[in-house]
Design a protein around this motif. Structure first.
Motif, short mmCIF file in Angstrom:
data_model
loop_
_atom_site.label_atom_id
_atom_site.label_comp_id
_atom_site.label_asym_id
_atom_site.label_seq_id
_atom_site.Cartn_x
_atom_site.Cartn_y
_atom_site.Cartn_z
N ASP A 170 -13.33 -0.02 -4.42
CA ASP A 170 -12.86 1.05 -4.27
C ASP A 170 -10.88 0.26 -4.78
O ASP A 170 -10.48 0.87 -4.85
CB ASP A 170 -12.69 1.61 -2.87
N ARG A 171 -10.83 -1.39 -4.36
CA ARG A 171 -10.07 -1.15 -4.39
C ARG A 171 -9.14 -1.66 -6.06
O ARG A 171 -8.21 -1.56 -6.37
CB ARG A 171 -9.36 -3.08 -3.67
N VAL A 172 -10.01 -2.77 -6.13
CA VAL A 172 -9.80 -2.12 -8.12
C VAL A 172 -9.49 -0.89 -8.74
O VAL A 172 -8.58 -1.08 -9.29
CB VAL A 172 -10.71 -3.11 -8.41
N HIS A 173 -10.29 -0.33 -8.52
CA HIS A 173 -10.23 1.28 -8.78
C HIS A 173 -8.39 2.06 -8.35
O HIS A 173 -8.10 2.78 -8.88
CB HIS A 173 -11.17 2.43 -8.91
N ALA A 174 -8.43 1.91 -6.71
CA ALA A 174 -7.48 1.88 -6.68
C ALA A 174 -5.82 1.50 -7.28
O ALA A 174 -5.00 2.75 -7.62
CB ALA A 174 -7.06 1.80 -5.41
N ASN A 175 -6.20 0.37 -7.63
CA ASN A 175 -5.35 0.22 -8.37
C ASN A 175 -4.73 0.18 -9.92
O ASN A 175 -4.09 0.76 -10.36
CB ASN A 175 -4.62 -1.60 -9.05
N LEU A 176 -6.33 0.94 -9.99
CA LEU A 176 -6.58 1.25 -11.48
C LEU A 176 -6.09 2.51 -11.47
O LEU A 176 -5.05 2.67 -12.45
CB LEU A 176 -7.70 1.58 -12.33
N LEU A 185 2.80 5.92 -3.59
CA LEU A 185 4.04 6.55 -3.70
C LEU A 185 3.82 6.05 -5.33
O LEU A 185 4.19 7.54 -5.38
CB LEU A 185 5.82 6.02 -3.16
N ILE A 186 3.48 5.43 -5.93
CA ILE A 186 2.94 5.97 -7.16
C ILE A 186 2.49 6.20 -7.72
O ILE A 186 2.67 7.52 -8.32
CB ILE A 186 3.05 4.34 -8.16
N VAL A 187 0.83 6.48 -7.13
CA VAL A 187 -0.82 7.13 -6.98
C VAL A 187 0.10 9.05 -6.78
O VAL A 187 -0.23 9.90 -7.79
CB VAL A 187 -1.30 7.20 -6.22
N THR A 188 0.58 9.95 -6.45
CA THR A 188 1.61 10.70 -5.98
C THR A 188 2.48 11.22 -6.62
O THR A 188 2.96 12.51 -6.59
CB THR A 188 1.70 10.81 -4.39
N GLY A 189 2.87 9.97 -7.88
CA GLY A 189 3.76 11.01 -8.58
C GLY A 189 5.67 10.53 -8.05
O GLY A 189 6.59 10.86 -8.64
N ARG A 190 5.52 10.20 -6.40
CA ARG A 190 7.07 9.60 -6.27
C ARG A 190 8.39 8.45 -6.62
O ARG A 190 9.03 9.35 -6.15
CB ARG A 190 7.22 10.41 -4.86
N LEU A 191 7.34 7.56 -7.10
CA LEU A 191 7.74 6.21 -7.92
C LEU A 191 7.47 6.93 -9.80
O LEU A 191 6.16 7.27 -9.58
CB LEU A 191 7.64 5.37 -7.60
N THR A 192 8.89 6.78 -10.21
CA THR A 192 8.20 7.37 -11.14
C THR A 192 8.52 5.77 -12.67
O THR A 192 9.22 4.93 -12.30
CB THR A 192 8.65 8.55 -11.87
N PRO A 193 7.84 5.91 -13.93
CA PRO A 193 7.73 5.41 -14.61
C PRO A 193 9.58 4.26 -15.15
O PRO A 193 10.25 5.59 -14.78
CB PRO A 193 7.70 4.92 -15.62
N GLY A 194 10.02 3.26 -14.74
CA GLY A 194 11.18 3.00 -15.30
C GLY A 194 11.94 2.58 -13.90
O GLY A 194 13.17 2.63 -14.09
N THR A 201 7.98 7.76 2.56
CA THR A 201 6.55 6.87 2.57
C THR A 201 5.65 7.49 2.81
O THR A 201 4.16 6.38 3.41
CB THR A 201 7.07 5.91 2.75
N VAL A 202 5.23 8.17 3.33
CA VAL A 202 3.64 9.60 3.60
C VAL A 202 2.88 10.32 2.78
O VAL A 202 3.06 10.77 2.57
CB VAL A 202 4.24 10.06 5.33
N ASP A 242 0.61 -1.12 -0.64
CA ASP A 242 -0.28 -0.12 -0.04
C ASP A 242 0.91 1.18 0.25
O ASP A 242 0.74 2.05 -0.42
CB ASP A 242 -0.65 0.19 1.75
N ALA A 243 2.01 1.05 0.50
CA ALA A 243 2.70 2.55 1.04
C ALA A 243 3.45 2.61 -0.75
O ALA A 243 3.88 3.28 -0.98
CB ALA A 243 3.94 2.32 2.08
N ILE A 244 3.96 1.25 -0.73
CA ILE A 244 4.94 1.57 -2.19
C ILE A 244 4.06 2.27 -3.30
O ILE A 244 3.82 3.28 -4.07
CB ILE A 244 5.53 0.14 -2.97
N ARG A 245 2.16 1.37 -3.45
CA ARG A 245 1.60 2.01 -4.21
C ARG A 245 1.11 3.72 -4.16
O ARG A 245 0.64 4.78 -5.33
CB ARG A 245 -0.12 1.13 -3.88
#
Length: 237
Positions: free
Chosen positions: A143-149, A16-25, A234-235, A11-14
């Motif tokens: 909600d979980r399905v949409h969070a992954n999307l 970071l992806i949603v907020t753009g702190r982790l980027t493609p590649g 991570t917050v 969830d924490a890594i996800r």
């Protein structure tokens, strides 16, 4: 307990992806991420396994784990599923549902962020707006399905580069207008607006991702640089 910690780490890594702190590649150092999240490497490996299964991370032999790079085909599929979920949920939604409050708060946050020129905050507010729409269904599974999307979609946004501000700016007012129509009791009209909105968004994103030169679906080579999130990242914002 280990399974719960792995889910929380995922969830924490996800996030970071949603907020753009982790980027493609972006490559992820197992040591650095485990220290950042304060979990064992075994727990982190299980979290990585979860996210690889979701398509958010990729693992290559002798190359470790990296954040996935979406393709045009991914964008098409993501929006297909978004229309199947969001449009009918909004059409059947109740303006008195708590999800509507999430939508209102997200619109207010996006308008404030636009005044400050903070496109990452606008992107995050846009994600919350659409999460509010899905919340109207009152389904934890949906909600979980949409969070992954949302996480996959954020990776696509990460390919926009300097175009991200122009992309999001055009949808701030559309979110506000859609919300006004929904709160006024015209759920069917708001759903029709949302369907057109998603179609326009998909076309714009396809054009921008195409110009960004996404790799083929099989090409998941991570960046040469090895960058990992700091503990503070991570917050959730």
């Amino acid at each position: 307990m280990t399974a719960d910690r792995a889910e929380r780490s995922a969830d924490a890594i996800r996030e970071l992806i949603v907020t753009g702190r982790l980027t493609p590649g972006q490559r992820l150092s197992e040591q650095s991420v485990s220290e950042s999240l304060d979990v064992s490497r075994n727990t982190l490996r299980e979290a990585f396994r979860i996210l690889v299964h979701e398509g958010l991370l990729v693992r290559r032999p002798n190359a470790g784990v990296a954040v996935a790079r979406p393709t045009l085909a991914d964008v098409v599929d993501i929006y297909r599923v978004r229309r199947l979920i969001e449009v009918p949920v909004l059409a059947a939604g109740d303006p008195a549902h708590p999800g509507a409050r999430t939508m209102r708060d997200a619109v207010d946050a996006a308008l404030a962020a636009r005044l400050g020129g903070d496109w990452r905050d606008i992107a995050a507010a846009n994600m919350r707006f659409h999460s509010g729409i899905v919340a109207l269904a009152g389904s934890a599974r949906l909600d979980r399905v949409h969070a992954n999307l949302s996480a996959e979609l954020r990776l696509s946004f990460g390919l926009l580069g300097d175009d991200d501000g122009a992309f999001f700016d055009g949808f701030v007012d559309r979110n506000a207008g859609l919300l006004r129509r929904f709160l006024a009791g015209d759920a069917d009209g708001a759903a029709a607006d949302l369907n057109r909105y998603l179609t326009d968004s998909e076309r714009l994103l396809q054009d921008m991702v195409d110009r960004a030169g996404t790799p083929r679906a099989a090409d998941t080579t991570p960046r040469a640089a090895d960058t990992t999130p700091r503990a503070a990242d991570t917050v959730s914002p």
